[in-house]
Design a protein around this motif. Structure first.
Motif, mmCIF file in Angstrom:
data_model
loop_
_atom_site.group_PDB
_atom_site.id
_atom_site.type_symbol
_atom_site.label_atom_id
_atom_site.label_comp_id
_atom_site.label_asym_id
_atom_site.label_seq_id
_atom_site.Cartn_x
_atom_site.Cartn_y
_atom_site.Cartn_z
ATOM 1 N N PRO A 67 14.232 8.927 -9.898
ATOM 2 C CA PRO A 67 15.368 7.865 -9.382
ATOM 3 C C PRO A 67 14.617 6.643 -8.689
ATOM 4 O O PRO A 67 13.665 6.462 -8.544
ATOM 5 N N ASP A 68 15.539 5.699 -9.076
ATOM 6 C CA ASP A 68 15.040 4.221 -8.447
ATOM 7 C C ASP A 68 14.817 4.421 -6.947
ATOM 8 O O ASP A 68 15.803 4.854 -6.333
ATOM 9 N N ASP A 69 13.658 3.782 -6.502
ATOM 10 C CA ASP A 69 13.143 3.924 -5.035
ATOM 11 C C ASP A 69 12.177 3.022 -4.766
ATOM 12 O O ASP A 69 11.158 2.727 -5.783
ATOM 13 N N ALA A 70 12.111 2.553 -3.713
ATOM 14 C CA ALA A 70 10.754 1.747 -3.319
ATOM 15 C C ALA A 70 9.954 2.600 -2.172
ATOM 16 O O ALA A 70 11.020 2.681 -1.176
ATOM 17 N N GLY A 71 8.772 2.494 -2.416
ATOM 18 C CA GLY A 71 8.115 2.776 -1.078
ATOM 19 C C GLY A 71 6.954 2.270 -0.552
ATOM 20 O O GLY A 71 6.523 1.321 -1.222
ATOM 21 N N GLU A 72 6.274 2.948 0.503
ATOM 22 C CA GLU A 72 5.072 2.371 0.697
ATOM 23 C C GLU A 72 3.680 3.408 0.920
ATOM 24 O O GLU A 72 4.287 4.732 0.756
ATOM 25 N N ALA A 73 2.718 2.920 0.579
ATOM 26 C CA ALA A 73 1.833 3.923 0.677
ATOM 27 C C ALA A 73 1.389 4.463 2.223
ATOM 28 O O ALA A 73 1.770 3.756 3.103
ATOM 29 N N THR A 74 0.571 5.280 2.316
ATOM 30 C CA THR A 74 0.150 6.119 3.591
ATOM 31 C C THR A 74 -0.493 5.195 4.628
ATOM 32 O O THR A 74 -0.175 5.070 5.603
ATOM 33 N N ASP A 75 -1.482 4.431 3.988
ATOM 34 C CA ASP A 75 -2.305 3.723 4.975
ATOM 35 C C ASP A 75 -1.579 2.441 5.505
ATOM 36 O O ASP A 75 -1.575 1.951 6.610
ATOM 37 N N THR A 76 -0.674 2.098 4.776
ATOM 38 C CA THR A 76 0.463 0.822 5.121
ATOM 39 C C THR A 76 1.361 1.275 6.270
ATOM 40 O O THR A 76 1.441 0.721 7.060
ATOM 41 N N ILE A 77 1.894 2.588 6.117
ATOM 42 C CA ILE A 77 2.901 3.205 7.445
ATOM 43 C C ILE A 77 1.803 3.573 8.361
ATOM 44 O O ILE A 77 2.363 3.355 9.795
ATOM 45 N N LEU A 78 0.606 4.082 8.299
ATOM 46 C CA LEU A 78 -0.303 4.419 9.560
ATOM 47 C C LEU A 78 -0.491 3.223 10.014
ATOM 48 O O LEU A 78 -0.682 3.250 11.501
ATOM 49 N N GLN A 79 -0.845 2.004 9.474
ATOM 50 C CA GLN A 79 -1.036 0.934 10.342
ATOM 51 C C GLN A 79 -0.057 0.515 11.124
ATOM 52 O O GLN A 79 -0.110 -0.008 12.322
ATOM 53 N N ARG A 80 1.348 0.540 10.712
ATOM 54 C CA ARG A 80 2.364 0.065 11.381
ATOM 55 C C ARG A 80 2.429 1.119 12.528
ATOM 56 O O ARG A 80 2.866 0.744 13.697
#
Length: 244
Positions: free
Chosen positions: A226-239
């Motif tokens: 399915p069309d979807d956009a997401g982020e990597a683990t490191d990016t979200i952990l930094q937030r």
């Protein structure tokens, strides 16, 4: 500070543990008992088991600092519901999405299980279904004796196969991901002609399935993500570090 992770995936489990290690109070939501079993117990993590409706999701998220959707890449409905609940609760939302896989040359790529069933309808041969028990109804028009569903070893998985009329000798109840060698052994043992799968990425053992199919001369059929956009683990952990 409480953060909520909707999981049931390999990446969701590893992310929730990394988040707890930062000092967050983490609530992990999984849909099934198997998901809870795989999540296990860890300091700083509370596991909530069972499917939630929109109101329950929204209530759970109220007061949370962050919501992370780490559900399966093909769980499009769950993602829509989680995103909507986070918006209703006024909680920051992030989609943790495992990378897609390169698709091998010669793969047949189709939009969904129904189209895969239509493709197979006039092509004889045995079919290994590595798409999950929920997709079985889409293949109802095919002779169930052709089908070899690989499903989780749960009551629900077996019941779905029985409801589809699949002979018990054809049911492959086992939990992956699997090595290339085991995939190839199954393809050889059951004289499989077609393998239908999803692009579950590295966590879902997609490359091992594709390599086994190529080795055994089996046609690989891939259901498009399915069309979807997401982020990597490191990016979200930094937030998360910034919020903590």
């Amino acid at each position: 500070m409480n953060m909520v992770v909707f999981s049931g995936t390999t990446e969701g489990r590893s992310f929730s543990r990394a988040l707890a290690a930062l000092g967050a109070a983490v609530t992990v939501c999984v849909a099934t008992e198997l998901g809870a079993e795989e999540q296990g117990c860890a300091d700083g993590i509370t596991v909530r088991t069972g499917r939630l409706d929109a109101e329950e999701m929204t209530a759970l998220l109220r007061g949370a600092a962050l919501c992370v959707d780490a559900t399966h890449p093909y769980a499009a409905e769950a993602t829509r519901n989680i995103r909507a609940a986070a918006a209703a609760a006024g909680v920051e939302y992030h989609r943790l999405l495992r990378p897609a896989s390169p698709l091998p040359a010669g793969s047949v790529v189709l939009a969904d299980a129904a189209r895969a069933a239509a493709y197979l309808a006039d092509r004889p041969g045995r079919v290994l279904l590595a798409t999950g028990a929920k997709e079985l109804p889409a293949f109802a028009a095919l002779d169930p004796a052709r089908l070899y569903p690989r499903v989780l070893p749960t009551v629900a998985g077996i019941a779905a196969c029985e409801a589809a009329g699949v002979p018990h000798r054809n049911i492959l109840a086992m939990q992956g991901p699997f090595t290339k060698e085991l995939n190839a052994a199954l393809l050889h043992q059951f004289h499989i002609d077609y393998m239908v799968t999803k692009d579950g990425g590295a966590a879902g053992g997609f490359a091992e399935k594709a390599e086994a199919a190529a080795r055994c001369g089996v046609q690989l059929i891939v259901l498009r993500r399915p069309d979807d956009a997401g982020e990597a683990t490191d990016t979200i952990l930094q937030r998360c570090r910034e919020l903590l």
